[in-house]
Design a protein around this motif. Structure first.
Motif, PDB file in Angstrom:
ATOM      1  N   GLN A  19       0.846  -1.187   0.000  1.00 10.39           N
ATOM      2  CA  GLN A  19       0.000   0.000   0.000  1.00 10.39           C
ATOM      3  C   GLN A  19       0.887   1.245   0.000  1.00 10.39           C
ATOM      4  OE1 GLN A  19      -3.378  -0.490  -0.164  1.00 10.39           O
ATOM      5  NE2 GLN A  19      -2.931  -2.677  -0.149  1.00 10.39           N
ATOM      6  N   THR A  20       0.760   2.067  -1.040  1.00  8.20           N
ATOM      7  CA  THR A  20       1.701   3.179  -1.218  1.00  8.20           C
ATOM      8  C   THR A  20       1.068   4.554  -1.055  1.00  8.20           C
ATOM      9  OG1 THR A  20       1.331   3.313  -3.606  1.00  8.20           O
ATOM     10  CG2 THR A  20       3.005   1.769  -2.850  1.00  8.20           C
ATOM     11  N   LEU A  21      -0.226   4.634  -0.789  1.00  6.39           N
ATOM     12  CA  LEU A  21      -0.901   5.928  -0.759  1.00  6.39           C
ATOM     13  C   LEU A  21      -0.468   6.750   0.452  1.00  6.39           C
ATOM     14  CD1 LEU A  21      -2.953   7.854  -1.991  1.00  6.39           C
ATOM     15  CD2 LEU A  21      -4.733   6.701  -0.668  1.00  6.39           C
ATOM     16  N   LEU A  22       0.225   7.861   0.186  1.00  9.34           N
ATOM     17  CA  LEU A  22       0.616   8.823   1.221  1.00  9.34           C
ATOM     18  C   LEU A  22       1.386   8.153   2.354  1.00  9.34           C
ATOM     19  CD1 LEU A  22      -2.705  10.886   1.359  1.00  9.34           C
ATOM     20  CD2 LEU A  22      -0.705  11.250  -0.090  1.00  9.34           C
ATOM     21  N   THR A  23       2.328   7.301   1.999  1.00  9.49           N
ATOM     22  CA  THR A  23       3.141   6.611   3.003  1.00  9.49           C
ATOM     23  C   THR A  23       4.620   6.918   2.776  1.00  9.49           C
ATOM     24  OG1 THR A  23       3.236   4.644   1.604  1.00  9.49           O
ATOM     25  CG2 THR A  23       1.500   4.706   3.248  1.00  9.49           C
ATOM     26  N   ALA A  24       5.396   6.718   3.811  1.00  7.50           N
ATOM     27  CA  ALA A  24       6.839   6.964   3.745  1.00  7.50           C
ATOM     28  C   ALA A  24       7.586   5.641   3.612  1.00  7.50           C
ATOM     29  CB  ALA A  24       7.310   7.699   4.992  1.00  7.50           C
ATOM     30  N   GLY A  25       8.811   5.710   3.139  1.00  3.41           N
ATOM     31  CA  GLY A  25       9.648   4.530   3.038  1.00  3.41           C
ATOM     32  C   GLY A  25      10.367   4.250   4.349  1.00  3.41           C
ATOM     33  N   PRO A  26      11.171   3.197   4.405  1.00  4.99           N
ATOM     34  CA  PRO A  26      11.936   2.902   5.620  1.00  4.99           C
ATOM     35  C   PRO A  26      12.857   4.065   5.959  1.00  4.99           C
ATOM     36  CG  PRO A  26      12.000   1.059   4.082  1.00  4.99           C
ATOM     37  CD  PRO A  26      11.404   2.199   3.344  1.00  4.99           C
ATOM     38  N   PRO A  27      12.827   4.556   7.183  1.00  4.45           N
ATOM     39  CA  PRO A  27      13.664   5.712   7.535  1.00  4.45           C
ATOM     40  C   PRO A  27      15.121   5.330   7.708  1.00  4.45           C
ATOM     41  CG  PRO A  27      12.538   4.915   9.482  1.00  4.45           C
ATOM     42  CD  PRO A  27      12.023   4.093   8.325  1.00  4.45           C
ATOM     43  N   ARG A  28      15.998   6.296   7.515  1.00  2.00           N
ATOM     44  CA  ARG A  28      17.406   6.091   7.830  1.00  2.00           C
ATOM     45  C   ARG A  28      17.590   6.384   9.318  1.00  2.00           C
ATOM     46  NH1 ARG A  28      21.617   9.781   4.800  1.00  2.00           N
ATOM     47  NH2 ARG A  28      20.687   8.662   3.038  1.00  2.00           N
ATOM     48  N   TYR A  29      18.248   5.494  10.015  1.00  2.00           N
ATOM     49  CA  TYR A  29      18.501   5.748  11.425  1.00  2.00           C
ATOM     50  C   TYR A  29      19.849   5.159  11.835  1.00  2.00           C
ATOM     51  CZ  TYR A  29      16.673   0.986  12.121  1.00  2.00           C
ATOM     52  OH  TYR A  29      16.449  -0.380  12.058  1.00  2.00           O
ATOM     53  N   TYR A  30      20.357   5.692  12.922  1.00  2.00           N
ATOM     54  CA  TYR A  30      21.696   5.344  13.411  1.00  2.00           C
ATOM     55  C   TYR A  30      21.570   4.699  14.787  1.00  2.00           C
ATOM     56  CZ  TYR A  30      22.900   8.767   9.808  1.00  2.00           C
ATOM     57  OH  TYR A  30      22.986   9.466   8.640  1.00  2.00           O
ATOM     58  N   THR A  31      22.409   3.735  15.033  1.00  4.57           N
ATOM     59  CA  THR A  31      22.429   3.079  16.341  1.00  4.57           C
ATOM     60  C   THR A  31      23.849   3.036  16.878  1.00  4.57           C
ATOM     61  OG1 THR A  31      22.665   0.866  15.352  1.00  4.57           O
ATOM     62  CG2 THR A  31      20.422   1.633  15.799  1.00  4.57           C
ATOM     63  N   PHE A  32      23.942   3.165  18.188  1.00  6.72           N
ATOM     64  CA  PHE A  32      25.223   3.052  18.876  1.00  6.72           C
ATOM     65  C   PHE A  32      24.995   2.163  20.095  1.00  6.72           C
ATOM     66  CE2 PHE A  32      28.274   4.397  22.148  1.00  6.72           C
ATOM     67  CZ  PHE A  32      29.453   4.231  21.450  1.00  6.72           C
ATOM     68  N   ARG A  33      25.806   1.127  20.241  1.00  4.88           N
ATOM     69  CA  ARG A  33      25.584   0.165  21.301  1.00  4.88           C
ATOM     70  C   ARG A  33      26.922  -0.264  21.908  1.00  4.88           C
ATOM     71  NH1 ARG A  33      23.344  -3.459  18.403  1.00  4.88           N
ATOM     72  NH2 ARG A  33      24.977  -5.044  18.326  1.00  4.88           N
ATOM     73  N   VAL A  34      26.887  -0.497  23.209  1.00  6.17           N
ATOM     74  CA  VAL A  34      28.058  -1.013  23.937  1.00  6.17           C
ATOM     75  C   VAL A  34      27.649  -2.330  24.584  1.00  6.17           C
ATOM     76  CG1 VAL A  34      29.716  -0.635  25.771  1.00  6.17           C
ATOM     77  CG2 VAL A  34      28.957   1.292  24.370  1.00  6.17           C
ATOM     78  N   ASN A  35      28.324  -3.410  24.236  1.00  2.00           N
ATOM     79  CA  ASN A  35      28.046  -4.724  24.791  1.00  2.00           C
ATOM     80  C   ASN A  35      29.095  -5.060  25.857  1.00  2.00           C
ATOM     81  OD1 ASN A  35      25.960  -5.095  22.913  1.00  2.00           O
ATOM     82  ND2 ASN A  35      27.383  -5.891  21.374  1.00  2.00           N
TER      83      ASN A  35
END
Length: 330
Positions: free
Chosen positions: A311-327
């Motif tokens: 379904q493409t009506l008035l929708t956005a694509g996957p956003p770009r996002y950043y992650t930072f993690r300490v294990n």
């Protein structure tokens, strides 16, 4: 004021039944540094769950009801290649490539209580028709010709086909995934990337179709930068009789850099000294870094809901996002 039945149940629903035939082989080469897996599958599903059209005379607000109908076949190929291209103390390089190609066909919709074959289920843009893929796109085709070579398409230069025909699959047929990884500094730093590719199917670009149908200010009807195809499809769905939205059923081919990440494992001595931990891993990653496609909408993966169709009506694509993690491991 009244009772509105907009989501009908079906007390006779039962699970789909599936039988599958599968062949495969695994092979290793060059002292196990290269691993190859090949698979062929042929699967048939009976009592397939399909949304069956309800007659308007039924008096329900719902237009479909889920039912066990007919038989569906899926078949195709899968492959996986994993290779250790370089393995040294300060530098290692490995790659993984996976690929799949799928074909789909509705074999039959079965019969009704009277023993008659159930007719094709015809929707606005899709049909369930034996001999064709499930949820295949169907519309009148069209052609166009800029006869006077002025760069502007007018209704007289667009021709609509006489009949509705199959336009294409609605699900990806070819999917590729490529993983590339490098280990540096005695395996302490790992840099890896994940790239996806999908093609061989169509998606109804409802967003552009809606905008050009409702307003003359869309790019196809108001901008000199619009391509001849964009102009023609807008005319075909608004200024011709009969109308068609076939031009908005776009061929989808895209390649996306899905993820780029870096992982650094701190030396054990430093981890124990600073944090009293056995090991410390620091991870930084970015998702959906870039996409390469000719899709004319926002994003070839823009979607909402969990329906069988994108379904493409008035929708956005996957956003770009950043992650930072300490294990930390103790």
């Amino acid at each position: 004021a009244g009772l509105r039945s907009n989501l009908l149940g079906n007390a006779t629903l039962k699970p789909e039944r599936t039988a599958e035939l599968e062949f495969g082989t695994d092979a290793r080469f060059f002292d196990d540094r290269v691993n190859l897996e090949l698979t062929y599958y042929d699967k048939k599903s009976k009592d397939a769950l399909i949304a069956q059209t309800i007659a308007p005379s039924a008096g329900s607000a719902a237009t479909t009801v889920l039912a066990n109908l007919g038989e569906v076949r899926n078949w195709g190929y899968e492959a996986l290649l994993n290779a250790q291209l370089l393995s040294r103390r300060n530098l290692a390089w490995d790659v993984t490539l996976s690929a799949s190609r799928n074909s789909n066909e509705l074999l039959t919709l079965g019969t009704d209580a009277a023993g008659k074959a159930i007719p094709p289920i015809i929707g606005t843009s899709t049909q369930q028709r034996p001999g064709y893929p499930l949820n295949g796109y169907w519309q009148r085709g069209f052609s166009y010709n800029d006869a006077n070579k002025d760069g502007i398409i007018v209704p007289a230069e667009v021709t609509i086909a006489d009949s509705i025909t199959f336009q294409g699959y609605s699900q990806p047929r070819l999917e590729l995934t490529f993983v590339n990884g490098f280990d540096l500094f005695n395996r302490r730093l790992r840099i890896s990337s994940l790239i996806d590719h999908k093609s061989g199917y169509k998606v109804l670009n409802s967003e552009q179709q809606f905008l050009c149908q409702q307003s003359l200010s869309c790019k196809a009807t108001s901008s000199h930068d619009a391509t001849l195809f964009e102009q023609a499809r807008a005319i075909a769905q608004r200024f011709k009789t009969p109308q068609t939205t076939a031009g908005y059923m776009e061929d989808v081919t895209f390649t996306r850099i899905r993820e780029l990440s870096a992982t650094y494992n701190v030396e054990s001595a430093w981890a124990q000294r600073l944090l009293k931990a056995q090991s410390v891993g620091i991870v930084f990653a970015v998702r959906n870094l870039a996409v390469f496609t000719d899709w004319t909408g926002v994003d070839p993966e823009q979607n909402y809901g969990e329906a069988n169709l994108q379904q493409t009506l008035l929708t956005a694509g996957p956003p770009r996002y950043y992650t930072f993690r300490v294990n930390l491991r103790y």
